[in-house]
Design an enzyme around this catalytic site. Sequence first.
Site, mmCIF file in Angstrom:
data_model
loop_
_atom_site.group_PDB
_atom_site.id
_atom_site.type_symbol
_atom_site.label_atom_id
_atom_site.label_comp_id
_atom_site.label_asym_id
_atom_site.label_seq_id
_atom_site.Cartn_x
_atom_site.Cartn_y
_atom_site.Cartn_z
ATOM 1 N N HIS A 1 -15.635 -14.532 -8.095
ATOM 2 C CA HIS A 1 -16.605 -15.471 -7.535
ATOM 3 C C HIS A 1 -17.042 -16.451 -8.611
ATOM 4 O O HIS A 1 -17.347 -16.039 -9.725
ATOM 5 C CB HIS A 1 -17.831 -14.751 -6.956
ATOM 6 C CG HIS A 1 -18.522 -15.582 -5.932
ATOM 7 N ND1 HIS A 1 -19.256 -16.688 -6.276
ATOM 8 C CD2 HIS A 1 -18.529 -15.514 -4.582
ATOM 9 C CE1 HIS A 1 -19.698 -17.255 -5.169
ATOM 10 N NE2 HIS A 1 -19.277 -16.570 -4.133
ATOM 11 N N ASP B 1 -16.228 -11.410 1.019
ATOM 12 C CA ASP B 1 -15.120 -11.291 1.980
ATOM 13 C C ASP B 1 -14.509 -9.894 1.997
ATOM 14 O O ASP B 1 -13.921 -9.482 2.994
ATOM 15 C CB ASP B 1 -14.018 -12.303 1.639
ATOM 16 C CG ASP B 1 -14.474 -13.711 1.908
ATOM 17 O OD1 ASP B 1 -14.090 -14.284 2.924
ATOM 18 O OD2 ASP B 1 -15.268 -14.233 1.099
HETATM 19 C C1 LIG Z 1 -13.219 -17.118 -5.527
HETATM 20 C C2 LIG Z 1 -12.310 -17.868 -6.502
HETATM 21 C C3 LIG Z 1 -11.683 -19.057 -5.771
HETATM 22 C C4 LIG Z 1 -13.153 -18.348 -7.671
HETATM 23 O O1 LIG Z 1 -12.339 -19.136 -8.485
HETATM 24 P P1 LIG Z 1 -12.785 -19.579 -9.948
HETATM 25 O O2 LIG Z 1 -14.237 -19.561 -10.097
HETATM 26 O O3 LIG Z 1 -12.122 -20.869 -10.226
HETATM 27 O O4 LIG Z 1 -12.169 -18.385 -10.815
HETATM 28 P P2 LIG Z 1 -11.712 -18.537 -12.325
HETATM 29 O O5 LIG Z 1 -10.588 -19.496 -12.404
HETATM 30 O O6 LIG Z 1 -12.862 -18.845 -13.190
HETATM 31 O O7 LIG Z 1 -11.171 -17.099 -12.655
HETATM 32 C C5 LIG Z 1 -11.048 -16.634 -13.984
HETATM 33 C C6 LIG Z 1 -9.737 -15.924 -14.173
HETATM 34 O O8 LIG Z 1 -9.641 -14.838 -13.266
HETATM 35 C C7 LIG Z 1 -8.525 -15.020 -12.422
HETATM 36 N N1 LIG Z 1 -8.927 -14.638 -11.069
HETATM 37 C C8 LIG Z 1 -9.973 -15.092 -10.376
HETATM 38 N N2 LIG Z 1 -10.008 -14.512 -9.174
HETATM 39 C C9 LIG Z 1 -8.952 -13.681 -9.119
HETATM 40 C C10 LIG Z 1 -8.455 -12.827 -8.144
HETATM 41 N N3 LIG Z 1 -9.054 -12.710 -6.962
HETATM 42 N N4 LIG Z 1 -7.358 -12.104 -8.423
HETATM 43 C C11 LIG Z 1 -6.734 -12.214 -9.601
HETATM 44 N N5 LIG Z 1 -7.159 -13.015 -10.582
HETATM 45 C C12 LIG Z 1 -8.257 -13.745 -10.341
HETATM 46 C C13 LIG Z 1 -8.190 -16.491 -12.481
HETATM 47 O O9 LIG Z 1 -6.854 -16.717 -12.127
HETATM 48 C C14 LIG Z 1 -8.525 -16.790 -13.899
HETATM 49 O O10 LIG Z 1 -7.476 -16.296 -14.695
HETATM 50 P P3 LIG Z 1 -6.964 -17.116 -15.998
HETATM 51 O O11 LIG Z 1 -8.146 -17.150 -16.908
HETATM 52 O O12 LIG Z 1 -5.815 -16.310 -16.469
HETATM 53 O O13 LIG Z 1 -6.581 -18.488 -15.488
HETATM 54 C C15 LIG Z 1 -11.201 -16.928 -7.028
HETATM 55 O O14 LIG Z 1 -11.806 -15.833 -7.660
HETATM 56 C C16 LIG Z 1 -10.261 -16.468 -5.936
HETATM 57 O O15 LIG Z 1 -9.278 -17.155 -5.635
HETATM 58 N N6 LIG Z 1 -10.513 -15.282 -5.309
HETATM 59 C C17 LIG Z 1 -9.660 -14.798 -4.238
HETATM 60 C C18 LIG Z 1 -9.979 -15.477 -2.918
HETATM 61 C C19 LIG Z 1 -11.292 -15.025 -2.355
HETATM 62 O O16 LIG Z 1 -11.583 -13.837 -2.271
HETATM 63 N N7 LIG Z 1 -12.117 -15.977 -1.911
HETATM 64 C C20 LIG Z 1 -13.410 -15.726 -1.330
HETATM 65 C C21 LIG Z 1 -14.491 -16.260 -2.204
HETATM 66 S S1 LIG Z 1 -16.093 -15.752 -1.664
#
Ligand SMILES: CC(C)(COP(=O)(O)OP(=O)(O)OC[C@H]1O[C@@H](n2cnc3c(N)ncnc32)[C@H](O)[C@@H]1OP(=O)(O)O)[C@@H](O)C(=O)NCCC(=O)NCCS
Length: 388
Positions: free
Chosen positions: A269, A322
């Site tokens: 998140h 979610d």
């Molecule tokens: C929610 C979300 C979009 C947030 O994205 P964000 O704030 O840009 O996350 P970040 O890019 O800061 O994440 C940091 C690191 O963790 C990784 N990461 C984040 N969420 C991840 C996940 N669900 N699974 C695996 N790796 C994840 C990123 O790829 C990043 O890795 P890196 O440093 O090697 O590039 C992301 O966590 C995600 O795609 N989650 C899955 C989809 C989901 O459940 N969405 C509902 C949101 S309420």
Amino acid sequence: MTEITDKNVVWVPYLDGAALVESAISFPDTEKGMLFYRGYPIDILAEKASFEEVAYLILFGRLPTEKSLRSFQKEMKEKQYLPNGIINTIRTLKPEISLFNMTAIGVLSLAQYDNDLENTALEKNYERALLLISKFPIITANAVLAKTGAGQQFISSKLSPLSNFIDLLNIWMDEKMERAFEVGQILCCEHEMNASTLAVRTVASAGSNMYLAVLAGLSAFAGIYHGGASQFVVKMLKEIGSSDNVQKWVNQKLAAADKKDRIIMGFGHRIYKGAGSDPRTIILKRLAKNLIKDSKHQILFDTAKALEKYIGEKKNLCANVDFYFALVNHFIGFRAEISPLIYAMARIAGWTAHYIEQFHDPKGRILRPRAIYIGPKDQKWIDLENRK
Ligand SMILES: CC(C)(COP(=O)(O)OP(=O)(O)OC[C@H]1O[C@@H](n2cnc3c(N)ncnc32)[C@H](O)[C@@H]1OP(=O)(O)O)[C@@H](O)C(=O)NCCC(=O)NCCS
């Protein structure tokens, strides 16, 4: 290193941590890991409130009195009916298109039944908000029925839109399930400036109408990184199979070459990183546990817990709303692809409240961020006949 060549630009990559507007609707306290709607902690609302009370609170900024709640509920029952034209439109769509696309077409079609579309008075927009909150579940249910080839069904004037939604989909619920469903709605109502709310506010700031703004919100929400995520959770847990397989599955997943393939749905998140947990998840996990009926449910729940623990240790990522929301919906009996729409049904309250806050802000200005230009500069014009 990104080079900023325009002194009028502030570089806030992906708007991480950037506040664009002031808002009095909700406050995620990301240091303490708490979430407040209009100053009330969600824990209290999940324990004591009805969905209608919370929708009223979000929309109008105060808890309703008994009398105002009764008239709010009455209005919702009156407003939930869909014009036949919308039902027919939904039913003529190809069933191959996604539920989100079908529902979005239904939402956009509402504008043609608004005989006063140019009237943007505050009172009128409140009326539209209530109309959207009331009709959205019925639009969604009709989309599900159309997609599955089921015949048209009728709603009851005695039931609320949410109860009619449940009835239309022929889902049987005991009292415990009903309350879990309602608490799910309460927890999904509103969440500050996420991608879909940003879309809604951007459209509102440009002066467009509420139907278009909600459509923009829904479109952003449909994405798999936002509201679309919940539809994949149960499939993923079934694929993992049991808590014993979690570590192997996660390690394989995280070793994928492509970043997109490494993403585990229902985790991570943007704003709760420091807090270590999403406050909604804690409540939803409790609800899911309470709904376990048989050994299949127990295995899914145990796998979910083991996955949450391992990803927390391995990647320092928390389960987001979610994750357990999907499980709650599954235990109640909804198909996985409906889960994101159930979430959106609740979020309409937040989107319309944000629309009103933005559209009617006397100091409001159009939302207009910048980009860092990284393309070529000082290109020389070449006449068409000389280009290679
Ligand atoms: C929610 C979300 C979009 C947030 O994205 P964000 O704030 O840009 O996350 P970040 O890019 O800061 O994440 C940091 C690191 O963790 C990784 N990461 C984040 N969420 C991840 C996940 N669900 N699974 C695996 N790796 C994840 C990123 O790829 C990043 O890795 P890196 O440093 O090697 O590039 C992301 O966590 C995600 O795609 N989650 C899955 C989809 C989901 O459940 N969405 C509902 C949101 S309420």
